[in-house]
Design a protein around this motif. Structure first.
Motif: not given
Length: 294
Positions: A130, A134, A149, A152-153, A155-160, A163
């Motif tokens: 993660q 970032d 943007q 960032k989007h 990255g958020e999908l990937y980190k989900k 997790k």
């Protein structure tokens, strides 16, 4: 007709995928996949050390220097993993930006001959991954502020996904007692994974595949396998399997398969992306550790 020719040419150039895109060079396949997942078609991407190739013994080619010299951004692992990189950068004339993907990660250290050595294999921790993401989002956003943007989007999908894999792995490991969480691999590449999921890894080689095993160390490992009933013994996709085959033969065990340590697999073989690689490794490890006597 002569008047239209430059316009047609311009339209062709604009429609060419790499036209106007910054060139991002990554040092090895795992980083290349992470950067691709975030950058998608916003960047042109080149990776120096490909699938199933060993970064520890990589020898750059003239073409690698050309690609590096033309890059706008180079993404590296750091922590001493790419020992050949400084020489390649100097030879290539590269003047772009360098992004160290492990920035902010607390490294594991090992002591050898009273010397403290940093473990560079930080990507084997899903939590560390993660941080990699970032850092990549930040680096690509600085390179292409207008797409920040989007990055960032992504990255958020990937980190989900990271997790979710972590949670799934914890559930699978919950029924395996700690005394059975022991694994033998070719070289000491899985320390971060071990720290994250309470798995103890043993290896005849050190942090680099270039290291030489000692007869005393191999004998100690063979004794440990026999006395502790360790069945989870693996080769790695980047290494010659001969040593591990010898250890398995002398302990009357058999190899449980191939783990992907420092490189992804070739396309279509089940570990061709970072997420697929981690799922593949964790599933294989969980199944094998259940066979340990404990």
């Amino acid at each position: 007709m002569n008047f239209l020719t430059p316009i047609v040419l311009l339209l062709f150039l604009i429609s060419t995928p790499s036209f106007g895109k910054p060139l991002v060079v990554t040092t090895f396949s795992i980083l290349g996949d992470m950067v691709h997942e975030i950058g998608q078609d916003k960047i042109e991407l080149k990776t120096l050390v490909g699938p199933d190739q060993d970064s520890h013994v990589f020898e750059p080619r003239p073409q690698d220097g050309k690609e590096l010299g033309a890059a706008n951004l180079v993404v590296v692992n750091g922590l001493g993993f790419e020992g050949w990189l400084d020489r390649l950068i100097e030879a290539s004339g590269f003047h772009g930006k360098i992004l160290v993907a492990t920035t902010g990660i607390i490294p594991l250290t090992h002591v050898r001959d009273r010397e403290e050595i940093i473990d560079p294999h930080a990507w084997h921790s899903l939590k560390n991954a993660q941080i990699y993401i970032d850092n990549i989002v930040s680096g690509l956003s600085a390179l292409l502020p207008g797409e920040s943007q989007f990055f960032k989007h992504q990255g958020e999908l990937y980190k989900k996904s990271l997790k979710a894999l972590e949670e799934d792995t914890c559930k699978k490991l919950a029924h395996i007692p700690l005394q059975k969480r022991k694994v033998i691999t070719g070289h000491n590449a899985f320390g971060y994974l071990g720290r994250e999921f309470d798995i103890t890894f043993f290896a005849p080689l050190g942090l680099s595949t270039e290291s030489e095993p000692s007869a005393k160390g191999i004998a100690r490992l063979i004794h440990q396998i026999q006395t502790e009933g360790i069945q989870a013994i693996f080769i790695e996709n980047i290494s010659n399997p001969r040593l591990m085959e010898q250890i398995a033969s002398e302990t009357h065990t058999h190899l449980e398969g191939t783990l992907y340590s420092d490189a992804l697999s070739a396309p279509g073989t089940g570990a061709e992306s970072y997420l697929k690689m981690m799922k593949f490794n964790l599933n294989l490890l969980t199944t094998a550790m259940e066979k340990n006597r404990g």
